[in-house]
Design an enzyme around this catalytic site. Structure first.
Site, PDB file in Angstrom:
ATOM      1  N   CYS A  43       0.825  -1.212   0.000  1.00 38.28           N
ATOM      2  CA  CYS A  43       0.000   0.000   0.000  1.00 38.28           C
ATOM      3  C   CYS A  43       0.860   1.263   0.000  1.00 38.28           C
ATOM      4  O   CYS A  43       0.691   2.142  -0.831  1.00 38.28           O
ATOM      5  CB  CYS A  43      -0.937  -0.031   1.213  1.00 38.28           C
ATOM      6  SG  CYS A  43      -1.834   1.507   1.425  1.00 38.28           S
ATOM      7  N   CYS A  48      -1.496   1.616  -3.174  1.00 38.32           N
ATOM      8  CA  CYS A  48      -2.480   2.688  -3.006  1.00 38.32           C
ATOM      9  C   CYS A  48      -1.882   4.104  -2.992  1.00 38.32           C
ATOM     10  O   CYS A  48      -2.365   4.992  -3.711  1.00 38.32           O
ATOM     11  CB  CYS A  48      -3.240   2.537  -1.692  1.00 38.32           C
ATOM     12  SG  CYS A  48      -3.412   0.869  -1.073  1.00 38.32           S
ATOM     13  N   LYS A  51       0.137   5.285  -6.153  1.00 37.88           N
ATOM     14  CA  LYS A  51      -0.836   5.268  -7.260  1.00 37.88           C
ATOM     15  C   LYS A  51      -1.774   6.462  -7.190  1.00 37.88           C
ATOM     16  O   LYS A  51      -1.984   7.172  -8.160  1.00 37.88           O
ATOM     17  CB  LYS A  51      -1.645   3.966  -7.210  1.00 37.88           C
ATOM     18  CG  LYS A  51      -2.776   3.976  -8.203  1.00 37.88           C
ATOM     19  CD  LYS A  51      -3.931   3.111  -7.811  1.00 37.88           C
ATOM     20  CE  LYS A  51      -4.702   3.554  -6.612  1.00 37.88           C
ATOM     21  NZ  LYS A  51      -5.662   2.520  -6.183  1.00 37.88           N
ATOM     22  N   TYR A 179      -9.091  -3.387 -11.349  1.00 42.61           N
ATOM     23  CA  TYR A 179      -8.979  -1.965 -11.006  1.00 42.61           C
ATOM     24  C   TYR A 179      -7.586  -1.418 -11.282  1.00 42.61           C
ATOM     25  O   TYR A 179      -7.437  -0.277 -11.732  1.00 42.61           O
ATOM     26  CB  TYR A 179      -9.452  -1.694  -9.571  1.00 42.61           C
ATOM     27  CG  TYR A 179      -8.500  -2.101  -8.463  1.00 42.61           C
ATOM     28  CD1 TYR A 179      -7.612  -1.191  -7.915  1.00 42.61           C
ATOM     29  CD2 TYR A 179      -8.499  -3.393  -7.944  1.00 42.61           C
ATOM     30  CE1 TYR A 179      -6.752  -1.551  -6.887  1.00 42.61           C
ATOM     31  CE2 TYR A 179      -7.659  -3.762  -6.917  1.00 42.61           C
ATOM     32  CZ  TYR A 179      -6.778  -2.844  -6.388  1.00 42.61           C
ATOM     33  OH  TYR A 179      -5.930  -3.209  -5.381  1.00 42.61           O
ATOM     34  N   GLU A 183      -6.959   1.737 -13.636  1.00 48.05           N
ATOM     35  CA  GLU A 183      -6.383   2.949 -13.041  1.00 48.05           C
ATOM     36  C   GLU A 183      -5.149   3.398 -13.815  1.00 48.05           C
ATOM     37  O   GLU A 183      -4.988   4.585 -14.139  1.00 48.05           O
ATOM     38  CB  GLU A 183      -6.039   2.686 -11.573  1.00 48.05           C
ATOM     39  CG  GLU A 183      -7.293   2.552 -10.715  1.00 48.05           C
ATOM     40  CD  GLU A 183      -7.025   2.151  -9.269  1.00 48.05           C
ATOM     41  OE1 GLU A 183      -7.930   2.334  -8.446  1.00 48.05           O
ATOM     42  OE2 GLU A 183      -5.929   1.652  -8.951  1.00 48.05           O
ATOM     43  N   HIS A 438     -26.849  21.935  -1.454  1.00 46.27           N
ATOM     44  CA  HIS A 438     -26.846  22.466  -2.800  1.00 46.27           C
ATOM     45  C   HIS A 438     -25.876  23.626  -2.937  1.00 46.27           C
ATOM     46  O   HIS A 438     -25.775  24.432  -2.015  1.00 46.27           O
ATOM     47  CB  HIS A 438     -28.268  22.954  -3.136  1.00 46.27           C
ATOM     48  CG  HIS A 438     -28.418  23.439  -4.520  1.00 46.27           C
ATOM     49  ND1 HIS A 438     -28.457  22.593  -5.598  1.00 46.27           N
ATOM     50  CD2 HIS A 438     -28.521  24.708  -5.007  1.00 46.27           C
ATOM     51  CE1 HIS A 438     -28.591  23.314  -6.700  1.00 46.27           C
ATOM     52  NE2 HIS A 438     -28.626  24.589  -6.377  1.00 46.27           N
ATOM     53  N   GLU A 443     -25.631  15.789  -3.676  1.00 44.45           N
ATOM     54  CA  GLU A 443     -27.056  16.000  -3.396  1.00 44.45           C
ATOM     55  C   GLU A 443     -27.924  15.059  -4.221  1.00 44.45           C
ATOM     56  O   GLU A 443     -29.062  14.765  -3.850  1.00 44.45           O
ATOM     57  CB  GLU A 443     -27.470  17.458  -3.618  1.00 44.45           C
ATOM     58  CG  GLU A 443     -27.473  17.898  -5.064  1.00 44.45           C
ATOM     59  CD  GLU A 443     -27.877  19.375  -5.214  1.00 44.45           C
ATOM     60  OE1 GLU A 443     -28.912  19.776  -4.653  1.00 44.45           O
ATOM     61  OE2 GLU A 443     -27.140  20.131  -5.887  1.00 44.45           O
TER      62      GLU A 443
HETATM   63  C1  LIG Z   1      -0.936  -0.939  -7.656  1.00 45.67           C
HETATM   64  C2  LIG Z   1      -1.803  -1.254  -6.456  1.00 45.67           C
HETATM   65  C3  LIG Z   1      -2.769  -0.372  -6.075  1.00 45.67           C
HETATM   66  C4  LIG Z   1      -3.563  -0.641  -4.977  1.00 45.67           C
HETATM   67  N1  LIG Z   1      -4.524   0.272  -4.642  1.00 45.67           N
HETATM   68  C5  LIG Z   1      -5.308   0.046  -3.574  1.00 45.67           C
HETATM   69  C6  LIG Z   1      -6.284   1.007  -3.180  1.00 45.67           C
HETATM   70  O1  LIG Z   1      -6.453   2.039  -3.830  1.00 45.67           O
HETATM   71  N2  LIG Z   1      -7.021   0.752  -2.068  1.00 45.67           N
HETATM   72  C7  LIG Z   1      -6.852  -0.398  -1.338  1.00 45.67           C
HETATM   73  O2  LIG Z   1      -7.526  -0.565  -0.327  1.00 45.67           O
HETATM   74  N3  LIG Z   1      -5.939  -1.328  -1.701  1.00 45.67           N
HETATM   75  C8  LIG Z   1      -5.168  -1.130  -2.795  1.00 45.67           C
HETATM   76  N4  LIG Z   1      -4.228  -2.064  -3.148  1.00 45.67           N
HETATM   77  C9  LIG Z   1      -4.144  -3.324  -2.379  1.00 45.67           C
HETATM   78  C10 LIG Z   1      -3.366  -3.142  -1.074  1.00 45.67           C
HETATM   79  O3  LIG Z   1      -2.099  -2.616  -1.365  1.00 45.67           O
HETATM   80  C11 LIG Z   1      -3.249  -4.470  -0.353  1.00 45.67           C
HETATM   81  O4  LIG Z   1      -4.540  -5.010  -0.170  1.00 45.67           O
HETATM   82  C12 LIG Z   1      -2.587  -4.333   1.010  1.00 45.67           C
HETATM   83  O5  LIG Z   1      -1.306  -3.768   0.893  1.00 45.67           O
HETATM   84  C13 LIG Z   1      -2.493  -5.704   1.689  1.00 45.67           C
HETATM   85  O6  LIG Z   1      -1.787  -5.609   2.887  1.00 45.67           O
HETATM   86  P1  LIG Z   1      -1.002  -6.871   3.449  1.00 45.67           P
HETATM   87  O7  LIG Z   1      -0.526  -6.486   4.809  1.00 45.67           O
HETATM   88  O8  LIG Z   1      -1.794  -8.091   3.304  1.00 45.67           O
HETATM   89  O9  LIG Z   1       0.227  -7.077   2.474  1.00 45.67           O
HETATM   90  P2  LIG Z   1       1.335  -6.083   1.945  1.00 45.67           P
HETATM   91  O10 LIG Z   1       1.004  -4.675   2.192  1.00 45.67           O
HETATM   92  O11 LIG Z   1       1.615  -6.515   0.563  1.00 45.67           O
HETATM   93  O12 LIG Z   1       2.585  -6.401   2.856  1.00 45.67           O
HETATM   94  C14 LIG Z   1       3.269  -7.624   2.806  1.00 45.67           C
HETATM   95  C15 LIG Z   1       4.726  -7.387   3.137  1.00 45.67           C
HETATM   96  O13 LIG Z   1       5.373  -8.632   3.379  1.00 45.67           O
HETATM   97  C16 LIG Z   1       6.683  -8.582   2.857  1.00 45.67           C
HETATM   98  N5  LIG Z   1       7.105  -9.981   2.684  1.00 45.67           N
HETATM   99  C17 LIG Z   1       6.617 -10.891   1.810  1.00 45.67           C
HETATM  100  N6  LIG Z   1       7.188 -12.094   2.032  1.00 45.67           N
HETATM  101  C18 LIG Z   1       8.060 -11.929   3.061  1.00 45.67           C
HETATM  102  C19 LIG Z   1       8.941 -12.814   3.764  1.00 45.67           C
HETATM  103  N7  LIG Z   1       8.996 -14.111   3.474  1.00 45.67           N
HETATM  104  N8  LIG Z   1       9.714 -12.311   4.745  1.00 45.67           N
HETATM  105  C20 LIG Z   1       9.637 -10.981   5.063  1.00 45.67           C
HETATM  106  N9  LIG Z   1       8.809 -10.119   4.452  1.00 45.67           N
HETATM  107  C21 LIG Z   1       8.028 -10.587   3.469  1.00 45.67           C
HETATM  108  C22 LIG Z   1       6.521  -7.798   1.574  1.00 45.67           C
HETATM  109  O14 LIG Z   1       7.740  -7.238   1.174  1.00 45.67           O
HETATM  110  C23 LIG Z   1       5.501  -6.745   1.991  1.00 45.67           C
HETATM  111  O15 LIG Z   1       6.120  -5.566   2.456  1.00 45.67           O
HETATM  112  C24 LIG Z   1      -3.384  -1.832  -4.235  1.00 45.67           C
HETATM  113  C25 LIG Z   1      -2.398  -2.743  -4.619  1.00 45.67           C
HETATM  114  C26 LIG Z   1      -1.617  -2.472  -5.717  1.00 45.67           C
HETATM  115  C27 LIG Z   1      -0.562  -3.454  -6.128  1.00 45.67           C
END
Ligand SMILES: Cc1cc2nc3c(=O)[nH]c(=O)nc-3n(C[C@H](O)[C@H](O)[C@H](O)COP(=O)(O)OP(=O)(O)OC[C@H]3O[C@@H](n4cnc5c(N)ncnc54)[C@H](O)[C@@H]3O)c2cc1C
Length: 449
Positions: A43, A48, A51, A179, A183, A438, A443
């Site tokens: 994110c 997010c 982007k 999406y 986008e 308004h 609205e």
């Molecule tokens: C281009 C794009 C736009 C998006 N736009 C939106 C939006 O507008 N609104 C919205 O709500 N969501 C959006 N999302 C989705 C959102 O980013 C994810 O749903 C959210 O980040 C999920 O959080 P998470 O904690 O599950 O995983 P992540 O945020 O992906 O975090 C996982 C972390 O784990 C780390 N990792 C992975 N494997 C290992 C390992 N073995 N050891 C150590 N670290 C590791 C990764 O490096 C990463 O930092 C978007 C995603 C993308 C790709």
């Protein structure tokens, strides 16, 4: 009780992992979090946040044009400096990354900047070979972009690379119809790229309301984005001049400067060692969990995209919070997945909450549908022939609003507020009883016929 190094070891410092780590530590747990890339996760670092900043940057192309109708003398050639926007966006990302890091540290969470893999129900191995133990492990590793298995796929990029481009491509092909694809189609189109979006089926934004999807498709085409449907990737060839020629089913090949894959995201479980704790991932690679985010191994939990429930930041955060409050805060909490609002930050954006008209008809048989199809006041003066569409779907007997969908300027901002009313199961009458503010676009929500 065995003597563990930590009470909780979190793998992944993204939206879900950082929230869980911070709250568990605030509840008194000894917590470590391993992150293989950058604290903040998808994110903050490559999702997010950057982007949305690009969406803002891109939209100035329209605002500058419209400004003339509002009396501003805007030169015909307005130069856009990608390196300036990129540097500012990336430095904002750095700022948030630092803020996340310091919040974790100030809560006493140990940050280990390395990859971690599971080696058993209570043990984790770090990239330097060190093995650490924890009473519980939280898998919060997120998801990564899926790349089609076609010949020459290595010439394409994904959303991971898109924020680091040296220049805006003159011609870009975007594969996908979700999406992220739509986008970036909007972003590059506003920056002046010739955008072609290709998709295997003839449906964009599956899961969103049909009328909103149709309206976005129509507006996007008017803005110059080309769509090619029933187009399956067959291969990408790189010419000596660096251009990429993409072959696809049912269409002539197309030559572009860049190919962006936005063809879905897969849970990051490959090589994570989950089998060592007896956890089997599902056919998509996701970790199956119960309503408390607990996996089939009692000491291992999972939150966020890796569980493939609803892949959105606020959902991952809620799951991380609920896990920490339940397990460490003595406050059993479960995430309510009903009525999660979501948006597509296209040009114009769309947003929705609850059931689409088709989903509602399938569930209830008959439903009442109210529409407002209008041109925003600002678009009228700007001579911008772009109509907003709002749709309210209500249960036929009770008039309870079960779905609300909109496309038009500021739709996500308006919908977030209206989603409270939908979540609270208010009726159409409650909307009608509210006096319009308004003049505004919002609205229309209380004036729908
Ligand atoms: C281009 C794009 C736009 C998006 N736009 C939106 C939006 O507008 N609104 C919205 O709500 N969501 C959006 N999302 C989705 C959102 O980013 C994810 O749903 C959210 O980040 C999920 O959080 P998470 O904690 O599950 O995983 P992540 O945020 O992906 O975090 C996982 C972390 O784990 C780390 N990792 C992975 N494997 C290992 C390992 N073995 N050891 C150590 N670290 C590791 C990764 O490096 C990463 O930092 C978007 C995603 C993308 C790709």
């Amino acid at each position: 009780m065995p003597d563990y190094d930590y009470d909780l070891f979190v793998i992944g410092a993204g939206s879900g992992g950082t929230r869980a780590a911070r709250v568990a530590a605030a509840h008194g747990a000894r917590v470590a979090v391993a992150e293989e890339y950058r604290v903040g996760g998808t994110c903050v670092i490559r999702g997010c946040v950057p982007k949305k900043l690009l969406v803002y940057g891109a939209h100035f192309a329209e605002d500058l044009k419209d400004a003339r109708r509002f009396g501003w003398k805007v030169p015909d050639l307005c130069e856009f400096d990608w390196s300036c926007l990129q540097a500012n966006v990336l430095s904002e990302v750095d700022r948030i990354n630092a803020a996340y890091t310091s919040t974790l540290e100030s809560h006493g969470v140990e940050i280990i900047n390395t990859r971690a893999v599971v080696t058993g129900p209570n043990s984790v191995r770090l990239a330097d070979g060190r093995e650490v133990t924890a009473e519980r492990i939280l898998i919060a590793v997120g998801a990564r972009p899926a790349i089609p298995g076609c010949e020459g796929a290595e010439h394409g990029i994904t959303s991971n690379e898109v924020f680091h481009l040296n220049a805006i491509p003159k011609r870009i092909l975007i594969a996908g119809a979700g999406y992220i694809a739509n986008e970036f189609a909007g972003i590059f189109n506003e920056f002046g790229s010739k955008v072609t979006l290709i998709n295997r089926s003839d449906v964009i934004l599956r899961g969103y309301d049909e009328s909103m999807r149709d309206r976005l498709l129509q507006i996007s085409m008017t803005k110059g984005i080309d769509f090619r449907f029933h187009a399956e990737f067959e291969g990408i060839e790189k010419g000596e001049d660096g251009c990429l020629t993409v072959r696809m089913s049912n269409h002539e090949p197309i030559t572009v400067d860049m190919v962006l894959f936005a063809t879905g995201r897969v849970p990051n479980t490959e090589g994570l060692g989950l089998e060592s704790a007896g956890i089997e991932v599902d056919d998509k690679g996701a970790v199956p969990v119960d309503a408390d985010s607990r996996s089939t191994c009692p000491s291992i939990y999972a939150v966020g995209d890796v569980t493939n429930r609803v892949q959105l930041t606020p959902v991952a955060i809620r799951e991380g919070q609920a896990f920490a409050d339940t397990v460490y805060g003595g406050k059993p909490t479960r995430v309510d997945y009903d009525c999660i609002p979501s948006a597509v930050f296209s040009h114009p954006p769309m947003a929705g909450v609850g059931l689409t008209e088709a989903q509602a008809k399938q569930k209830y048989g008959t439903v009442k549908v109210y529409l407002s199809d209008f041109r925003a006041m600002k678009n009228v003066l700007a001579n911008r022939n772009e109509r907003c569409l709002y749709k309210m779907v209500c249960e036929a007997e009770t008039d309870v609003v079960i779905g609300l969908h909109m496309i038009g300027p500021d739709a996500p901002e308006i919908l977030q507020a209206a989603a409270i009313a939908v979540k609270a199961r208010l009726t159409k009458v409650a909307f009608d009883d509210t006096i319009a503010l308004h003049p505004s676009m919002a609205e229309e929500l209380v004036l729908m016929k």
